[in-house]
Design an enzyme around this catalytic site. Structure first.
Site, short mmCIF file in Angstrom:
data_model
loop_
_atom_site.label_atom_id
_atom_site.label_comp_id
_atom_site.label_asym_id
_atom_site.label_seq_id
_atom_site.Cartn_x
_atom_site.Cartn_y
_atom_site.Cartn_z
N GLU A 52 0.83 -1.20 0.00
CA GLU A 52 0.00 0.00 0.00
C GLU A 52 0.87 1.25 0.00
O GLU A 52 1.90 1.32 0.65
CB GLU A 52 -0.94 0.01 1.21
CG GLU A 52 -1.89 -1.17 1.27
CD GLU A 52 -2.90 -1.19 0.14
OE1 GLU A 52 -2.96 -0.23 -0.65
OE2 GLU A 52 -3.64 -2.19 0.03
N GLY A 53 0.40 2.28 -0.72
CA GLY A 53 1.18 3.48 -0.92
C GLY A 53 1.07 4.51 0.20
O GLY A 53 0.29 4.36 1.15
N ASN A 55 -0.17 7.57 0.34
CA ASN A 55 -1.40 8.33 0.55
C ASN A 55 -2.53 7.46 1.07
O ASN A 55 -3.40 7.94 1.80
CB ASN A 55 -1.78 9.04 -0.74
CG ASN A 55 -0.80 10.13 -1.08
OD1 ASN A 55 -0.76 11.16 -0.42
ND2 ASN A 55 0.05 9.90 -2.08
N HIS A 288 -1.81 16.57 -11.48
CA HIS A 288 -1.20 15.31 -11.06
C HIS A 288 -1.48 14.31 -12.16
O HIS A 288 -2.62 13.89 -12.37
CB HIS A 288 -1.78 14.80 -9.75
CG HIS A 288 -1.34 13.40 -9.43
ND1 HIS A 288 -2.20 12.41 -9.04
CD2 HIS A 288 -0.09 12.83 -9.49
CE1 HIS A 288 -1.53 11.28 -8.87
NE2 HIS A 288 -0.25 11.51 -9.14
#
Length: 429
Positions: A52-53, A55, A288
């Site tokens: 999981e990243g 953010n 983005h």
């Protein structure tokens, strides 16, 4: 259970006679600066699935911070009120480009810890280990460990039904949490779970244990997503002041952007923020542009570089500005292609390129936050559909007070210039 002899990074059993933590926590009208909870003090720990990243992990923090906030204020039993949420340090994440090894950076590298503590009773992991040393031992015994997992049949009924139960583990247990080797437990269970954080309260209030670890914390959903309490927690997540200063210096130097001229000034204390939609933003467009795995996994929603350039160009013309700030994980050849297309039409393309000092101190997480800050203060923002990086920028812009139409915008995939807009999660005070 020998398999957990290497359980990494998470909880400790403190005897009440040695528990003395000096901290700062201001929960609404409850002030406990310098307090020492020698008696009924209890620790909550959580882990997140390694892939999981950054953010998404920030969002998982909010789920547990809101739960800890509610436990401390609303617990039915006085004994269970004194809670401390221990923040798991940041190690190298799979999608980070600059880091080559685990770094174990505390949350204060990225966020203003004092601001977090005005909402939730949090401490850093290193503070937790400092107290472990006071016991005369380097080993930690976790009272209750729950490995959260999804029900295999949770969507078969077509209805959302909250439930949880101790069951056989769906996958082999990986004891390598956070790379620590001195944390163990004699009480590890797999908890099949479908629902919200408030469901965990029963485990907490019916137990006399001091320490709880929830592995795969992302399985639990928000109990308060999008409501007033959610936004109080989100507003408390102010960034590290050094990162803010770096981003502001870039804005001022390269984008003619300051808080005063952009009407984006915020009070020192997030609790003093008032509802408003008066922010103007700097004279630049920010975008983005997520590439990476999105190119393969979401081809219908991810534009080609040339089509992204066309969408940027059209918006720059509409806004009558000629600068665009780009936050992207695109490859260097894609970035050069984007710049070539736009600059040939007279537009200026800017990216943030961290120097050695910033990389050494703050790493990829710091770079991501700097980029998000710069995007958050632009006149207009275009994000990537269903990207958590874009979500966080949209939340920041809601907190700053931008008009909705300048924030909730996205790139369209294929050849289209019209596509389904992103969900508009408006701030609630």
């Amino acid at each position: 259970m020998l398999i957990f002899s290497k359980i990494i990074l998470l909880l400790l059993f403190f005897t009440t006679s040695t528990l003395q933590i000096e901290e700062y926590c201001e929960i609404d009208d409850m002030v406990c600066k310098g307090a020492s909870f020698k008696q009924n003090y209890r620790y909550l720990f959580y882990d997140v699935n390694p892939p999981e990243g950054f953010n998404l992990r920030r969002d998982v923090y909010m789920r547990y911070a809101i739960w800890a906030h509610k436990l401390m204020l609303n617990s039915r039993l006085e004994y269970h009120k004194y809670v401390k949420l221990v923040l798991p340090p940041w190690s190298r994440l799979y999608h980070w480009r600059y880091s080559e090894k685990p770094e174990f950076k505390p949350w204060s590298y990225y966020f203003d810890l004092e601001s977090l503590q005005k909402f939730a009773p949090v401490i850093e992991m290193y503070q937790f280990f400092d107290d472990v040393k006071k016991t005369g031992s380097n080993k930690v015994l976790i009272d209750e460990v729950y490995i959260l997992q999804h029900y295999e049949d949770m969507f078969q009924s077509g209805k959302f039904i909250e439930k949880m139960s101790i069951e056989k583990c769906n996958e082999p247990v990986d004891p390598n949490y956070f790379y620590y080797k001195n944390i163990t437990s004699n009480n590890v269970k797999c908890l099949s779970f479908h629902g919200f954080t408030d469901q965990l309260t029963n485990l907490f209030e019916t137990s006399s244990s001091k320490t709880f670890l929830f592995i795969h914390g992302e399985v639990v959903l928000h109990s308060n997503f999008g409501d007033k309490l959610y936004w109080k927690c989100r507003r408390s997540m102010r960034f590290n002041k050094h990162l803010i200063n770096i981003a502001n210096e870039f804005r001022n130097k390269n984008l003619n952007s300051t808080d005063v001229s952009d009407k984006t000034e915020l009070p020192e204390d997030w609790k003093e923020e008032k509802p408003r939609r008066t922010a103007l933003g700097g004279p630049y467009l920010s975008v983005h542009l997520r590439r990476g795995d999105f190119v393969r996994a979401r081809p219908k929603d991810t534009p080609t570089i040339s089509h992204a350039a066309k969408q940027i160009k059209n918006r720059l013309i509409d806004l009558s500005i000629n600068k665009v700030f780009v936050a992207t994980d695109a490859k260097i050849n894609e970035i050069n292609e984007l710049k070539s297309i736009l600059e040939s039409d007279g537009f200026q393309v800017l990216l943030y390129e961290p120097n050695k000092n910033v990389l050494q101190k703050f790493g990829d997480g710091g770079v991501a936050i700097i980029e998000q800050i710069i995007c958050s203060y632009s006149r207009y923002f275009i994000g990537t559909y269903e990207s958590t990086f874009s979500f966080r920028i949209q939340e920041e812009r809601e907190i700053i007070g931008f008009p909705v139409e300048s924030t909730f915008n996205r790139f369209c995939g294929g050849d289209s210039f019209e596509c389904e807009p992103p969900s508009k999660w408006k701030i609630v005070y």
